[in-house]
Scaffold this motif. Structure first.
Motif, short mmCIF file in Angstrom:
data_model
loop_
_atom_site.label_atom_id
_atom_site.label_comp_id
_atom_site.label_asym_id
_atom_site.label_seq_id
_atom_site.Cartn_x
_atom_site.Cartn_y
_atom_site.Cartn_z
N ARG A 124 1.76 7.16 -6.62
CA ARG A 124 0.71 8.11 -6.99
C ARG A 124 1.14 9.56 -6.73
O ARG A 124 0.47 10.50 -7.16
CB ARG A 124 -0.59 7.81 -6.24
CG ARG A 124 -1.34 6.59 -6.76
CD ARG A 124 -2.77 6.59 -6.28
NE ARG A 124 -2.86 6.45 -4.84
CZ ARG A 124 -3.03 5.30 -4.19
NH1 ARG A 124 -3.12 4.17 -4.88
NH2 ARG A 124 -3.12 5.26 -2.88
N ASN A 125 2.25 9.73 -6.00
CA ASN A 125 2.78 11.07 -5.72
C ASN A 125 3.68 11.48 -6.88
O ASN A 125 4.82 11.05 -6.99
CB ASN A 125 3.56 11.05 -4.40
CG ASN A 125 3.96 12.44 -3.94
OD1 ASN A 125 4.30 13.30 -4.75
ND2 ASN A 125 3.94 12.66 -2.64
N ASP A 139 4.75 10.57 3.37
CA ASP A 139 3.31 10.46 3.16
C ASP A 139 2.90 9.01 2.91
O ASP A 139 1.84 8.57 3.36
CB ASP A 139 2.88 11.33 1.96
CG ASP A 139 3.08 12.81 2.23
OD1 ASP A 139 3.17 13.18 3.43
OD2 ASP A 139 3.16 13.59 1.27
N ALA A 140 3.74 8.27 2.19
CA ALA A 140 3.41 6.87 1.87
C ALA A 140 3.36 6.01 3.12
O ALA A 140 2.48 5.15 3.27
CB ALA A 140 4.43 6.31 0.88
N ARG A 180 0.93 4.28 -2.71
CA ARG A 180 0.77 5.68 -2.35
C ARG A 180 1.94 6.51 -2.85
O ARG A 180 1.76 7.65 -3.30
CB ARG A 180 0.64 5.82 -0.82
CG ARG A 180 -0.70 5.38 -0.26
CD ARG A 180 -0.88 5.86 1.17
NE ARG A 180 0.02 5.17 2.08
CZ ARG A 180 -0.29 4.08 2.77
NH1 ARG A 180 -1.50 3.54 2.64
NH2 ARG A 180 0.58 3.52 3.59
N GLU A 188 2.94 7.28 6.09
CA GLU A 188 2.12 8.02 7.06
C GLU A 188 2.89 8.31 8.33
O GLU A 188 2.45 8.03 9.46
CB GLU A 188 0.83 7.24 7.38
CG GLU A 188 -0.05 7.04 6.17
CD GLU A 188 -1.29 6.24 6.46
OE1 GLU A 188 -1.34 5.57 7.52
OE2 GLU A 188 -2.22 6.26 5.63
N ARG A 215 0.83 -1.20 0.00
CA ARG A 215 0.00 0.00 0.00
C ARG A 215 0.87 1.26 0.00
O ARG A 215 0.56 2.24 -0.68
CB ARG A 215 -0.92 0.00 1.22
CG ARG A 215 -2.03 -1.05 1.19
CD ARG A 215 -2.78 -1.06 2.50
NE ARG A 215 -3.83 -2.08 2.50
CZ ARG A 215 -4.50 -2.45 3.58
NH1 ARG A 215 -4.24 -1.86 4.76
NH2 ARG A 215 -5.43 -3.37 3.50
#
Length: 294
Positions: free
Chosen positions: A27-28, A286-287, A24, A289, A20
Motif C-alpha cells: 500500500r506504500n 513502516d510495514a 502494508r 513497524e 499484514r
C-alpha cells in the motif's frame, strides 16, 4: 534420560503478521515505486547488453565524443566507448558491489551485535567499545586510505566496503537482541537446558529478521554511494572496468564543454537507485513497524 526441548516460538501468529506487513508494504506507493526502479535498473544493467551489445574493452578513436544518435543512443566518450553500453557495465558493478557489500556488512554486524547483546556483561562492554571507536572514524576516510594503498578490484571493493560498514548494523542488532533475550520463550528454553547457540540461532536472530532486512536496504544504498565516492576520486576499479561513479569522474570535464551525455545518465542512475533503496527501506520499516533508521 534427556528430555527433548520443545520448539518455542515468539508469536504463534507469525505468518499472519508477515502477511499484514506485506499488505502494508504494497500500500506504500513510494516503496513499490522503489522496487520497480531497482528492478528496472537491474534489468537495464544485466539484460540490456543482450539487446545492445557493445565493445567495452577496446577503444575506437574513430568514434570519439559522438553526440547521441543512431547506433549510439547516449553518444560516446573520449576514447570511443558507447555510453549506453558503459552505463550498463557500470550498473552491473555498482549494483553488484552495493548489494554484496551491504549483505556482507549485515552478516558481520548481525553476528557481532547478536553475540554482544546476548552475552552481556564485560563481553558486551568490550565489543561495543570497539564498535564505538570504529564509528568515530568516518567510513569514507577508511575507505579512501585503504583504496589509496591498494587498488581494489570488484571483490576487493566488496570486502573493503563490508569491513567498514558493519558497525551501525551491529548496534541495531545488539539493541534488538537485548530486548529478545529477556523474552519468556527464550528464558524458558534456557531453563530447559537449551544452549546459547540455539537461543541465538533459533529464536533471537529469526525474530530479528525484520530489523535486519530493513537495515540491509539502507546499507545497500550507503554502499552504492560509497562506491561512487571512491570511484569519482579515481580510487575505484580501473579501466576498462567502470561504475557509475567512475563515469561521473571521467565525464566531468567534458560536461562543461556541452557533452552532457557523459555525466547526466550515470548521475541520474545513482540518484534513482539510492532513492529507490531508501524508499524500500522506509516502506519495510513502516510495514514491520520498526523504529527509526539509526
Amino acid at each position: 534420560m534427556s528430555v527433548p526441548i520443545p520448539e518455542l516460538t515468539a508469536d504463534p501468529a507469525t505468518r499472519t503478521e508477515f502477511s499484514r506487513a506485506v499488505r502494508r508494504f504494497t500500500r506504500n506507493r513510494l516503496a513499490v515505486a522503489g522496487v520497480i526502479v531497482v528492478l528496472a535498473l537491474a534489468a537495464l544493467s544485466f539484460l540490456g547488453p543482450l539487446v545492445h551489445s557493445t565493445d567495452q574493452v577496446h577503444t575506437d578513436l574513430t568514434q570519439v565524443n559522438l553526440s547521441p544518435g543512431s547506433g549510439h543512443p547516449l553518444g560516446t566518450d573520449a576514447v570511443g566507448f558507447d555510453q549506453l553500453g558503459r552505463l550498463m557495465l557500470g550498473g552491473q558493478l555498482s549494483l553488484m558491489v552495493g548489494v554484496c557489500a551491504g549483505i556482507l556488512a549485515m552478516l558481520l554486524g548481525t553476528v557481532w551485535g547478536a553475540v554482544a547483546g546476548y552475552a552481556g556483561g564485560w563481553v558486551d562492554t568490550v565489543m561495543m567499545r570497539i564498535v564505538d571507536a570504529g564509528i568515530a572514524i568516518p567510513a569514507l576516510l577508511l575507505l579512501l586510505i585503504v583504496s589509496a594503498i591498494w587498488t581494489p578490484g570488484t571483490l576487493g571493493l566488496i570486502v573493503i566496503l563490508g569491513l567498514v560498514s558493519w558497525l551501525v548494523p551491529s548496534r541495531l542488532v545488539r539493541a534488538e537482541t537485548l530486548t529478545l533475550a529477556s523474552r519468556d520463550y527464550v528464558l524458558t528454553m534456557r531453563a530447559m537446558g537449551g544452549g546459547h547457540t540455539r537461543a541465538i540461532g533459533r529464536h533471537i536472530l529469526p525474530n530479528s529478521l525484520s530489523t535486519i532486512v530493513v537495515a540491509a536496504t539502507f546499507q545497500i544504498a550507503d554502499a552504492i554511494l560509497l562506491v561512487a565516492y571512491v570511484s569519482y576520486l579515481g580510487l575505484g576499479v580501473q579501466s576498462p572496468d567502470t561504475d557509475w561513479g567512475g563515469m561521473l569522474s571521467q565525464g566531468l570535464d567534458a560536461a562543461f564543454s556541452g557533452r552532457w551525455w557523459l555525466i547526466a545518465p550515470p548521475g541520474i542512475a545513482i540518484i534513482l537507485v539510492v532513492c529507490a533503496f531508501n524508499a524500500i527501506g522506509d516502506g519495510l520499516r513502516d510495514a514491520f513497524e520498526i523504529g527509526g533508521r539509526r
